[in-house]
Design a protein around this motif. Structure first.
Motif, short mmCIF file in Angstrom:
data_model
loop_
_atom_site.label_atom_id
_atom_site.label_comp_id
_atom_site.label_asym_id
_atom_site.label_seq_id
_atom_site.Cartn_x
_atom_site.Cartn_y
_atom_site.Cartn_z
N TRP A 143 0.59 -1.37 -0.26
CA TRP A 143 -0.23 -0.08 0.00
C TRP A 143 0.68 1.18 0.09
N ALA A 144 0.27 2.44 -0.87
CA ALA A 144 0.85 3.53 -0.30
C ALA A 144 -0.04 4.81 -0.58
N ARG A 145 -0.11 6.02 -0.01
CA ARG A 145 -0.75 6.58 -0.51
C ARG A 145 -1.43 7.83 -1.49
N SER A 146 -0.31 7.21 -2.73
CA SER A 146 -0.78 7.46 -4.14
C SER A 146 -2.55 6.59 -4.35
N THR A 147 -2.42 5.55 -3.86
CA THR A 147 -3.53 3.94 -4.39
C THR A 147 -5.11 4.74 -3.94
N GLY A 148 -5.69 6.68 -3.24
CA GLY A 148 -6.44 7.21 -2.79
C GLY A 148 -7.17 6.25 -1.44
N GLU A 149 -6.23 5.17 -1.39
CA GLU A 149 -7.89 4.63 -0.33
C GLU A 149 -6.80 4.50 0.87
N PRO A 150 -7.69 4.72 2.17
CA PRO A 150 -7.17 5.24 3.95
C PRO A 150 -6.05 3.70 4.20
N PHE A 151 -5.54 4.15 4.80
CA PHE A 151 -4.57 3.33 5.54
C PHE A 151 -5.95 3.19 7.00
N THR A 152 -5.96 1.90 7.64
CA THR A 152 -6.69 1.16 8.38
C THR A 152 -5.68 0.74 8.96
N VAL A 153 -6.57 1.33 10.14
CA VAL A 153 -5.89 0.07 11.55
C VAL A 153 -7.21 0.39 12.59
N LEU A 154 -6.49 -1.23 12.91
CA LEU A 154 -7.61 -1.93 13.54
C LEU A 154 -6.79 -1.85 14.94
N VAL A 155 -7.48 -1.21 15.83
CA VAL A 155 -7.73 -0.90 17.74
C VAL A 155 -8.74 -1.95 18.53
N VAL A 156 -7.88 -3.02 18.90
CA VAL A 156 -8.49 -4.54 19.34
C VAL A 156 -8.19 -4.29 20.77
N ASP A 157 -8.90 -3.61 22.25
CA ASP A 157 -8.89 -3.19 23.22
C ASP A 157 -8.92 -4.54 24.20
N GLU A 158 -8.05 -5.01 25.31
CA GLU A 158 -8.90 -6.93 25.32
C GLU A 158 -8.99 -7.86 24.29
N LEU A 159 -7.85 -7.94 23.47
CA LEU A 159 -7.88 -8.89 22.94
C LEU A 159 -8.21 -10.15 22.99
N ALA A 160 -7.48 -10.72 23.82
CA ALA A 160 -8.38 -12.04 25.15
C ALA A 160 -10.04 -12.14 24.94
N ASP A 161 -10.56 -10.99 25.42
CA ASP A 161 -12.02 -10.94 25.73
C ASP A 161 -12.67 -11.49 24.19
N LEU A 162 -12.31 -11.46 23.22
CA LEU A 162 -12.59 -12.02 21.64
C LEU A 162 -12.55 -13.34 21.26
N ILE A 163 -10.71 -13.70 21.73
CA ILE A 163 -10.50 -15.20 20.74
C ILE A 163 -9.90 -15.86 22.35
N GLU B 77 -1.96 14.39 0.43
CA GLU B 77 -0.75 14.61 1.14
C GLU B 77 -0.82 14.64 2.53
N GLY B 78 -0.05 14.98 2.68
CA GLY B 78 0.50 15.12 4.36
C GLY B 78 1.01 13.29 5.07
N VAL B 79 0.57 12.45 4.39
CA VAL B 79 0.90 11.53 5.65
C VAL B 79 1.80 10.43 4.41
N ALA B 80 3.03 9.73 5.25
CA ALA B 80 4.23 9.21 4.75
C ALA B 80 4.11 7.88 4.59
N ALA B 81 4.18 7.42 3.16
CA ALA B 81 4.07 6.00 3.23
C ALA B 81 5.09 4.59 3.53
#
Length: 462
Positions: A307-327, A458-462
């Motif tokens: 992925w690069a910023r030139s794709t026009g798609e947002p970089f996605t960050v999945l945050v899972v608090d207390e991962l053990a509760d899910l898995i 602009e404004g995000v570096a890959a």
């Protein structure tokens, strides 16, 4: 043949020459190890005898004035090239050399073979103010574990608060005698960055004073710590640094908080979507992200490898608090298995298409997080047991100084961190994000109007 009298004189001359050679060698070693302590008295005596006391006083005053000016104009250079060098020589000459032989014997680190004593050899000493780094060559057949068992005794013997043992190479270890903790005080959050570099997101400072950076692009992050260790500090420091790109739509945050929003609910405006439980809604969100990962990877096939910023798609960050509760702790077996499959899909396949997982968990055991190896960046906050350090950061990290089980309860946010391919772990502290800071973050990321994702970001570096 030499007559007996001449033979005795020749032997005496050879012995005397040998003593002179040994004396010269030792003098050279002393001058090399303690140049300031040798040359300052010599030059002082020479100036006093050659030019008189008044000239000597004038020279000393001029030197002091020059040092004060140096410190005032270039404090970093002064500390590195002057103060720390003097401190290094002082501590070696007054602390380590005089006590070394007796401490090695009393700590049972030296060995005897008949009449011969094998003693660990004191090598280079380097003081950094808050710690002394002492290099030691071990005796034959000695292991670093022996030094690990005697860390506390060595620390007390040399007047330090603690001692860390780190393996440098075979037969050579380095002892870190820590005198003060540079991370004892909380670190305030800085201003929002102008440019977000997804390969180097600054979330705090290391104990050496350098920025603590986490890699998101091409990496997955696992944060482990007992309750109160400061997992929230790492989480919100990361969100804080991503805020400019989140506000502009260049980075998308998706969150799951099984605690009902006790953590992520403090600033939901930063997240595109949030699930506040560990039930069907949370699992559905995970599966949706896993599907996005596969769809985006399909679109990138034959076009790009990362992925690069030139794709026009947002970089996605999945945050899972207390991962053990899910898995691990989810009572519904089907939901638990679905969550595990989705998380493993995202962590194993999300790196290239621009998806990163930040998982926070308390228990690092294999039964809880069976796919720890998929997280390439790992952060160990305060842990309960020494064995957990190796579980989180990898085998052998304690031999290189990482002691997450010794982090104090009064320093939340202090952690040991390691990335794949990085040999030495780092000790750092995340920014302290207060409730007022979260209010500031909420106002900063709340969009004034609905924005479409820009075609030329602009404004995000890959």
């Amino acid at each position: 043949m030499l007559v007996p009298g001449k033979a005795k004189w020749l032997a005496a001359l050879v012995f005397l020459a040998w003593l002179v050679v040994i004396g010269v060698v030792r003098l050279v070693l002393v001058v090399g190890r303690y140049p300031l302590f040798v040359w300052v008295p010599v030059v002082t005596a020479w100036c006093s005898l050659s030019f008189g006391v008044s000239t000597l006083v004038l020279v000393v005053l001029s030197l002091v004035a020059a040092l004060v000016l140096w410190f005032g104009l270039y404090p970093v250079s002064f500390r590195r090239h002057c103060w720390l060098r003097v401190l290094t020589e002082w501590r070696r000459a007054t602390v380590y050399v005089p006590r070394w032989r007796s401490v090695m014997r009393l700590a049972e680190l030296s060995k005897r073979d008949g009449r011969r004593e094998y003693r660990p050899r004191l090598g280079r000493v380097r003081s950094e103010g808050w710690r002394d780094r002492v290099r030691v060559r071990m005796v034959p057949a000695q292991s670093p574990e022996v030094w690990e068992l005697r860390r506390e005794g060595l620390a007390h013997a040399f007047g330090a608060r603690s001692c860390r043992v780190r393996v440098v190479r075979p037969r050579v270890v380095e002892l870190d005698f820590v005198h003060s903790d540079p991370l004892a005080r909380p670190v305030s959050v800085p201003a929002f960055p102008d440019v977000v570099d997804l390969k180097r997101v600054t979330v705090g400072v290391t104990e050496t004073g350098k920025p603590w950076r986490l890699r998101l692009l091409g990496s997955q992050v696992l944060v482990v710590g007992v309750p109160g260790a400061g997992k929230g500090s790492v989480l919100w420091s990361l969100v804080w640094q991503l805020a400019p790109s989140v506000r502009d739509g260049l980075v998308r945050l998706v969150g799951i908080d099984p605690k009902g929003g006790m953590e992520l609910g403090q600033c939901p405006d930063a997240f595109d979507r949030v699930a506040y439980d560990n039930g069907a809604d949370a699992v559905a969100l995970l599966e949706e992200i896993a599907t996005e990962v596969k769809d985006r990877a399909t679109r990138y096939r034959g076009v790009r490898r990362l992925w690069a910023r030139s794709t026009g798609e947002p970089f996605t960050v999945l945050v899972v608090d207390e991962l053990a509760d899910l898995i691990a702790y989810q009572p519904d077996r089907q939901l638990r298995e679905r969550a595990q499959r989705a998380i493993q899909t995202i962590t194993s396949q999300g790196r290239a298409p621009g998806y990163a997982v930040v998982g926070l968990v308390q228990d690092p055991r294999k039964e809880v997080v069976s796919f720890r190896h998929l997280f390439t960046t790992r952060v160990a906050l305060r842990l309960d047991e020494p064995g957990q350090v190796d579980m989180v950061l990898g085998d052998g990290v304690r031999q290189r100084g990482a002691a997450a089980h010794e982090i104090g309860e009064d320093t939340p946010g202090v952690a040991w961190t390691k990335q794949d391919g990085q040999r030495e772990p780092e000790r750092a502290r995340a920014f302290h994000v207060t409730d007022d800071d979260l209010d500031t973050l909420r106002r900063y990321v709340r969009p004034a109007e609905v924005r479409a994702f820009p075609t030329s970001p602009e404004g995000v570096a890959a």
